[in-house]
Design an enzyme around this catalytic site. Structure first.
Site, mmCIF file in Angstrom:
data_model
loop_
_atom_site.group_PDB
_atom_site.id
_atom_site.type_symbol
_atom_site.label_atom_id
_atom_site.label_comp_id
_atom_site.label_asym_id
_atom_site.label_seq_id
_atom_site.Cartn_x
_atom_site.Cartn_y
_atom_site.Cartn_z
ATOM 1 N N HIS A 207 3.895 -2.285 3.081
ATOM 2 C CA HIS A 207 3.920 -0.939 2.514
ATOM 3 C C HIS A 207 5.256 -0.698 1.805
ATOM 4 O O HIS A 207 6.316 -1.035 2.352
ATOM 5 C CB HIS A 207 3.741 0.112 3.616
ATOM 6 N N HIS B 130 -5.728 2.611 -4.211
ATOM 7 C CA HIS B 130 -5.822 2.883 -2.773
ATOM 8 C C HIS B 130 -6.511 4.215 -2.514
ATOM 9 O O HIS B 130 -6.589 4.661 -1.373
ATOM 10 C CB HIS B 130 -4.415 2.887 -2.176
ATOM 11 N N ASP C 116 0.822 -1.209 0.000
ATOM 12 C CA ASP C 116 0.000 0.000 0.000
ATOM 13 C C ASP C 116 0.858 1.262 0.000
ATOM 14 O O ASP C 116 2.025 1.245 0.414
ATOM 15 C CB ASP C 116 -0.887 0.049 1.248
ATOM 16 N N HIS D 275 -5.309 9.678 1.088
ATOM 17 C CA HIS D 275 -5.317 8.663 2.144
ATOM 18 C C HIS D 275 -6.152 9.179 3.314
ATOM 19 O O HIS D 275 -5.637 9.590 4.354
ATOM 20 C CB HIS D 275 -3.885 8.356 2.598
#
Length: 239
Positions: free
Chosen positions: A196, A102, A51, A106
């Protein structure tokens, strides 16, 4: 007017509850009731996902390590990061990996409106497709938190939401052995791993722990006889 506020409070509370209900899948027993959403795929291997990229420091280092291991993975990209580092996004596809969404920003979907979520995802899909030449299929919400608005937006945009069954908590930048141990503590045959390749929402330099943890994971997965796959290979291609 005195009776109006209590009268409005009930439907507003009900609407908020409906909006937040899918967030129960983020943790605990509810995730076990939705194996496809959790990323449970065919046995004999696991899906490896990353991610928060692309990142000019972390992503190339992850790609180099994956290349040495002979692994292919799925990268959930942030639209803002793709805009900043388009050449790194293209590196992912050129190396034979899968790109996914994604979001553009964020941000937790519980604090966003359905329309705002749809705009965010539509923009991210367009940015990823324009830069990489690939129209992504998979979506993972920031923090793994779904809302009713998320499910509506993904359905409208033809995206399949996927969470994970094991994670390394690598955003904490802990020792690589701890990252690997965290993954293996909950990883099962057919599961999906979350790591990540960027520190844009994590501790600075946390991706270094991730990179160093990958060979440790590889050694244990070989012992377990588990292959490493992209989500497309793991969950199957659309008919």
């Amino acid at each position: 007017m005195k009776g109006l506020v209590p009268a409005l409070a009930v439907p507003l509370a009900a609407a908020a509850a409906v909006h937040a209900l899918p967030a129960l899948t983020a943790r605990g027993p509810a995730r076990r009731l939705t194996p496809g959403l959790a990323g449970m795929g065919r046995p004999g291997g696991v899906a490896l996902t990353f991610d928060d990229g692309p990142d000019p420091g972390g992503t190339p280092a992850v790609l180099e390590t994956l290349g040495g291991l002979g692994w292919r993975a799925t990268f959930f990209l942030l639209g803002t990061q793709v805009c900043r580092h388009p050449e790194v996004a293209r590196m992912i596809v050129d190396a034979g990996h899968e790109v996914a969404v994604h979001g553009t920003l964020h941000r937790n979907h519980l604090v966003r409106t359905p329309a705002g979520i749809r705009r965010d995802l539509r923009l991210a899909v367009r940015e990823i497709a324009d830069v990489t030449g690939v129209r992504p299929r998979w979506f993972r919400p920031p923090y793994g938190v779904l809302s009713a608005g998320t499910l509506w937006a993904t359905r409208e945009l033809g995206l399949d939401p996927v969470l994970w069954t094991a994670w390394g908590k690598d955003w904490q930048a802990g020792p690589p052995a701890r990252v690997a141990a965290e993954v293996l503590s909950t990883l099962r045959d057919g599961g999906t791993v979350l790591l990540h390749d960027s520190d844009c929402t994590s501790r600075p330099g946390s991706w270094r722990s991730t990179v160093a943890a990958l060979p440790l994971l590889a050694a244990q997965l070989r012992v377990l006889g588990l292959d490493v796959r992209t989500l497309g290979d793991h969950l199957g291609r659309p008919c």
